[in-house]
Each structure stands twice: as C-alpha cells, then as structure tokens.
Design an enzyme around this catalytic site. Structure first.
Site: not given
Length: 360
Positions: A96, A109, A116, A120, A123, A167, A199, A223-224, A298, A341
């Site tokens: 996508e 994007c 992936c 995480c 995600c 990915g 990224s 980072l987060h 999100n 995101c």
C-alpha cells in the site's frame, strides 16, 4: 530465437547493459535508449505497449525478459482528501501507498517491503508476515503512479516522498537505494533527493552505511521513547539496536552527510506523553543534530495503546521548544480509510476492486 526457461527482470539492467543486449541482435544504441525510456519514464508494463519499437525487438524482449511493474488494484479517498492505493505486483502480492495533500505540499508515502518483520506493537503493518522485499522497479512505480494520481486529482505533481509505508527500508537497502536512484535520475522522474525522506525503525549498521554512501536524501528515525526500557517494550528492534548504539550511528551519518536527522515520536496516552518523557527526549537530543516530529497516534484494532490528550501533546511540544529544540506536531490524515501512520495492513487490498495500469 531460443526461449529461456526463466525470464529476467529487464529493470535489473542498466542502460549500458540494455544497449549491449540489443546490439547482439543487430539493433542500434538509440533503440535501447527508446526501450529504456518506455520502461522507466513512460512506465509501461508490457513490451507490446512500446509503440515505436519493431515487432522483432518486442518479440525478442518478450521471450527473454519481463517487466516487474505494479498496478493499482484498489483506491480509496478519505474525507480529508488523502488517497490510499493498494498496489498489486506481477506475482499478485499487495502493498500500500498513500497520497497526502495539504495546502503547501503533496506527499507520497510509499512502501519498501510486502509486510514487515519488525513487529512494532503499535503498528498494524508489523502484524503482517514479511512476504518479500519490493524491487527497485516496484518502489519506483509507486512514485510514478502516485504522481500521476496527484496530477489527475489535484492538478499538481508530488512535492515530497516519504518511505513510511509498509516495511523497513534499511532491510531492503540495495533495492531502496536503486529505486531512489531511478526516482531522482533525469532518466527517471528527476525528483530532488532533498524531497525524499527514508524512515527507519533503527538499524544502526545500515544507518552508518547510509553515511558511508553519502546519500543525499533525508533520514528519519522512529524513536517513540528516549529510554531503552520503554522503547524495547514497543519496538523489539531496540534490544539489538539500543539508544546508545543508535546515537553513535546517527552522529556518524551526520558527520558524513551534514544532514540533520528527524526523530519521529508517536505519542501514546499514559505511556510516553509526560513532561518526564519530554525531558528524557530532550536529554537524548543534546548531542545530536535533530528535529522532532511529534505524531498523533492512530489506534489499531486491539486498543493496547490510545491517543494522547491534546493538551498533554501541546504541553510536551512546548517543553521541548522551551529548550530551543525544533518541534512539529503532525496531525493524522486519512484515518477514516486506515491510511494514517501505522494503519497500513492491506485491509482493502486482498480483493482487487478495480485495476488500473501504469499507462493511462
């Protein structure tokens, strides 16, 4: 003419290699350049679409080679104008990409892998199995298709490209670099590398390689959290690429390229949204040339993480700004079509609702 048992992806050939191939069957250099332009600038997905190429050459190419092009198999438009595309590959994999219009820019994007491997926790894409890397051509095609959509829908070409889709780009390093080379080449789309941001979740040795290769595009790090315990809780990659290791890699990248890194910081309710978290982030930034994007979360299906309160987000950003850090708050776009995101998970991509080729 002998038919090979396995066709070769023609987009793995350089223009010089293509010239050599066609000279062997008696064609001039200009013919190879024409074929090369059809493959890249014009983005055809079959040789018989090459209208100024002889039947003899078309038949030879079709016997020996294939084009690893992608098509749009589904498209959705958000209430805010964001467009999400499901791309189908020649071997029927779905990935996508998203077209994000604002008053000042139009951003594509794009994805680097089908699925992936990093898992995480926040995600949706990380819950998909990694199927394979995208080729350089498939990476390029996403940009080509999205720039055509941009011109059709908004009357403008793309202004920016971000590798923030499905990915981990640095785990598909060779194809990612080759795809960007074609996107930025005058023989391709001619887009400035300064308008491209890659990224990464944080693969330290590959960040150093970006520096060694002196890349011209921008780098962003997801980072987060600015302490290892919290970051490892949400990102397994931190166990093998901790904050100290990443800081060393980022300094090396800056020393080699002179390019400041962007920290992406998704802010979660009651997890990393306190002023103490902001202080840790500020401390981590002290010796690193960075700017910070605070990203609205999100939520995905299981509800493990929630969106932080707007007042806390604003207070978090204000604290960082008081320490003279460069901070932007990014509000979500395309949430109603799962295009924001962290939401890309092929929900609408399994069944092709409509197909549109590269050639319109």
């Amino acid at each position: 003419m002998a038919v090979t048992t396995k066709k070769i992806n023609i987009r793995t050939l350089s223009q010089e290699e293509l010239i050599s191939v066609l000279e062997k069957i008696g064609e001039k250099k200009f013919r190879a350049k024409q074929v090369y332009e059809w493959i890249w600038k014009k983005g055809v997905h079959s040789f018989d679409q090459m209208r100024n190429i002889s039947k003899k050459v078309v038949e030879y190419l079709d016997e020996q080679y294939f084009i690893d092009s992608i098509i749009i198999s589904d498209e959705q438009q958000s209430n805010d104008g964001t467009i999400k595309c499901a791309f189908k590959s020649h071997d029927n994999h779905i990935t996508e990409g998203v077209l994000i219009p604002t008053t000042s820019r139009i951003t594509a994007c794009i994805s680097s892998q089908v699925g992936c491997s990093l898992a995480c926790k926040f995600c949706a894409t990380g819950r998909l199995k990694l199927m394979r890397n995208l080729t350089a051509g498939e990476i390029y095609d996403q940009v080509l298709l999205l720039t055509r959509s941009s011109e059709q829908e908004f009357g403008k070409p793309l202004s920016n490209i971000v590798f923030m889709g499905m990915g981990e780009p640095l785990l598909n390093y060779k194809n990612m670099i080759a795809g960007i080379d074609k996107i930025t080449s005058e023989q391709g789309l001619g887009i400035s590398p300064k308008r491209i941001t890659v990224s990464t979740a944080g693969i330290a040795k590959m960040i150093k390689k970006l520096g060694d290769d002196k890349v011209k595009f921008n780098l962003a790090l997801s980072l987060h959290a600015a302490n290892d315990e919290k970051r490892s809780k949400i990102m397994e990659i931190n166990d093998s690429n901790n904050l100290e290791v990443l800081a060393d890699a980022l300094r090396h990248f800056y020393d080699q390229t002179g390019s400041r890194v962007t920290f992406e910081y998704i802010i979660f309710k009651d997890f990393n949204d306190s002023l103490a978290d902001a202080r840790e982030l500020a401390d981590y930034c002290k010796n690193l040339p960075v700017k910070i994007n605070i990203i609205e979360y999100n939520p995905i299906d299981d509800g493990e993480f929630q969106q932080a309160d707007k007042r806390k987000v604003d207070a978090f950003a204000a604290f960082l700004e008081s320490l003279n850090l460069v901070v932007n708050i990014r509000r979500s776009r395309g949430k109603d079509i799962d295009a924001a995101c962290g939401q890309l998970a092929n929900k609408n991509g399994a069944i092709a609702l409509k197909e549109r080729s590269l050639k319109k």
